[in-house]
Design a protein around this motif. Sequence first.
Motif, mmCIF file in Angstrom:
data_model
loop_
_atom_site.group_PDB
_atom_site.id
_atom_site.type_symbol
_atom_site.label_atom_id
_atom_site.label_comp_id
_atom_site.label_asym_id
_atom_site.label_seq_id
_atom_site.Cartn_x
_atom_site.Cartn_y
_atom_site.Cartn_z
ATOM 1 N N LEU A 112 28.305 -2.393 -24.702
ATOM 2 C CA LEU A 112 29.295 -3.065 -23.865
ATOM 3 C C LEU A 112 28.674 -3.841 -22.707
ATOM 4 N N PHE A 113 27.536 -3.377 -22.237
ATOM 5 C CA PHE A 113 26.948 -3.925 -21.015
ATOM 6 C C PHE A 113 25.747 -4.838 -21.275
ATOM 7 N N ASP A 114 25.524 -5.186 -22.524
ATOM 8 C CA ASP A 114 24.399 -6.047 -22.867
ATOM 9 C C ASP A 114 24.571 -7.414 -22.209
ATOM 10 N N PRO A 115 23.691 -7.785 -21.264
ATOM 11 C CA PRO A 115 23.848 -9.080 -20.586
ATOM 12 C C PRO A 115 23.635 -10.261 -21.521
ATOM 13 N N ASP A 116 23.007 -10.020 -22.654
ATOM 14 C CA ASP A 116 22.747 -11.099 -23.610
ATOM 15 C C ASP A 116 23.785 -11.148 -24.731
ATOM 16 N N LEU A 117 24.809 -10.301 -24.636
ATOM 17 C CA LEU A 117 25.851 -10.302 -25.664
ATOM 18 C C LEU A 117 26.613 -11.624 -25.623
ATOM 19 N N ARG A 118 26.731 -12.240 -26.773
ATOM 20 C CA ARG A 118 27.455 -13.507 -26.874
ATOM 21 C C ARG A 118 28.536 -13.363 -27.955
ATOM 22 N N PRO A 119 29.688 -12.782 -27.580
ATOM 23 C CA PRO A 119 30.748 -12.590 -28.583
ATOM 24 C C PRO A 119 31.189 -13.918 -29.183
ATOM 25 N N VAL A 120 31.571 -13.892 -30.439
ATOM 26 C CA VAL A 120 32.010 -15.107 -31.122
ATOM 27 C C VAL A 120 33.522 -15.073 -31.298
ATOM 28 N N SER A 121 34.125 -16.226 -31.359
ATOM 29 C CA SER A 121 35.569 -16.330 -31.494
ATOM 30 C C SER A 121 36.036 -15.650 -32.774
ATOM 31 N N ALA A 122 37.096 -14.834 -32.651
ATOM 32 C CA ALA A 122 37.607 -14.079 -33.800
ATOM 33 C C ALA A 122 38.950 -14.600 -34.280
ATOM 34 N N ILE A 123 39.459 -15.623 -33.626
ATOM 35 C CA ILE A 123 40.790 -16.125 -33.956
ATOM 36 C C ILE A 123 40.846 -17.594 -33.552
ATOM 37 N N LYS A 165 44.136 -13.750 -24.555
ATOM 38 C CA LYS A 165 43.562 -15.037 -24.945
ATOM 39 C C LYS A 165 42.068 -14.918 -25.209
ATOM 40 N N GLU A 166 41.541 -15.908 -25.935
ATOM 41 C CA GLU A 166 40.098 -16.008 -26.174
ATOM 42 C C GLU A 166 39.560 -14.739 -26.841
ATOM 43 N N LEU A 167 40.242 -14.270 -27.867
ATOM 44 C CA LEU A 167 39.811 -13.067 -28.577
ATOM 45 C C LEU A 167 38.461 -13.317 -29.245
ATOM 46 N N ARG A 168 37.502 -12.436 -28.937
ATOM 47 C CA ARG A 168 36.154 -12.565 -29.479
ATOM 48 C C ARG A 168 35.661 -11.218 -29.991
ATOM 49 N N THR A 169 34.705 -11.272 -30.882
ATOM 50 C CA THR A 169 34.113 -10.054 -31.428
ATOM 51 C C THR A 169 32.617 -10.030 -31.150
ATOM 52 N N GLY A 170 32.121 -8.832 -30.915
ATOM 53 C CA GLY A 170 30.679 -8.662 -30.716
ATOM 54 C C GLY A 170 29.933 -8.497 -32.021
ATOM 55 N N LEU A 171 30.635 -8.704 -33.160
ATOM 56 C CA LEU A 171 30.052 -8.515 -34.483
ATOM 57 C C LEU A 171 29.449 -7.112 -34.582
ATOM 58 N N HIS A 172 28.152 -6.985 -34.863
ATOM 59 C CA HIS A 172 27.562 -5.656 -35.066
ATOM 60 C C HIS A 172 27.070 -5.035 -33.756
ATOM 61 N N ALA A 173 27.165 -5.731 -32.651
ATOM 62 C CA ALA A 173 26.705 -5.198 -31.371
ATOM 63 C C ALA A 173 27.658 -4.099 -30.893
ATOM 64 N N VAL A 174 27.113 -3.093 -30.210
ATOM 65 C CA VAL A 174 27.948 -2.014 -29.681
ATOM 66 C C VAL A 174 27.677 -1.740 -28.207
ATOM 67 N N SER A 180 36.374 -3.904 -25.044
ATOM 68 C CA SER A 180 36.557 -2.565 -25.608
ATOM 69 C C SER A 180 35.576 -2.340 -26.744
ATOM 70 N N LEU A 181 35.064 -1.133 -26.811
ATOM 71 C CA LEU A 181 34.230 -0.708 -27.928
ATOM 72 C C LEU A 181 35.046 0.278 -28.761
ATOM 73 N N TYR A 182 35.391 -0.134 -29.976
ATOM 74 C CA TYR A 182 36.218 0.706 -30.847
ATOM 75 C C TYR A 182 35.352 1.580 -31.737
ATOM 76 N N PHE A 183 35.855 2.788 -31.994
ATOM 77 C CA PHE A 183 35.190 3.758 -32.851
ATOM 78 C C PHE A 183 35.958 3.913 -34.160
ATOM 79 N N ASP A 184 35.257 4.322 -35.196
ATOM 80 C CA ASP A 184 35.917 4.714 -36.436
ATOM 81 C C ASP A 184 35.031 5.740 -37.129
#
Length: 237
Positions: free
Chosen positions: A175-186, A164-173, A47-51
């Motif tokens: 969603l379809f970036d094949p090189d996105l490597r989310p990091v563990s958030a919990i 499970k395996e909750l991860r964050t994309g940090l500053h990336a937005v 999911s990509l969240y907005f604020d």
Amino acid sequence: MNQNLKYRHELKFLINRHQYYVLRQRLRGLARYDEHAGTSGEYHIRSLYFDDINNSALHDKLGGLRDRRKYRIRIYNQRDDLIHFEKKIKTGDRIAKVKERLTRETVDAILAGQIEGLNVPEKPLLLELYREMKQQLLAPRVIVDYVREPFICPNGNVRITFDKELRTGLHAVDLFDPDLRPVSAIDDQLIILEVKYDEYIPEILRAALQMEGLKQQSASKYVICRKFLKTNAWEDY
């Protein structure tokens, strides 16, 4: 509360791996897997969240406001054939959700800042997104990524999920970036248990969910992932 929306109860718990294994074993005999889950009983959610410019969704949650809302774009199993823009509305412990299907082209345009295509009066939710982005500077903030194991029970329209395996994309937005490597958030040993239902939980399910040490608590995946950006004072809350 908008009476035209379908509100449901939502309960959240943070559980450890041992509690997860025990609860999952109990539920397998009382409920069934969601039909959208694969052969493993799981599927992937991103999911990509907005604020807005004031981080209203974030601060409303941290401040414990009774009435809140969040906007997000959601995809499943990293595919682009089913994309939803969703508005999640919370009033007390009840939630409602409205959504509109998006195309990959529309998502790419939003990420590029090209939002005139959202100015569609016959699609009120997209029009709301357009106005929020124009007037409140609503913008993509963080990617939330996890694996969901869902159980459902028709009686009471109960849905029980292990996230499970909750991860964050940090500053990336993207969603379809094949090189996105989310990091563990919990902590990897922690799992978010969510229980959603209409008016009641069947007693047999309620009994199955009773465990020593299982306490309802706030477990906002959005807030957990936003804290990893560490750019504001609220990170110390």
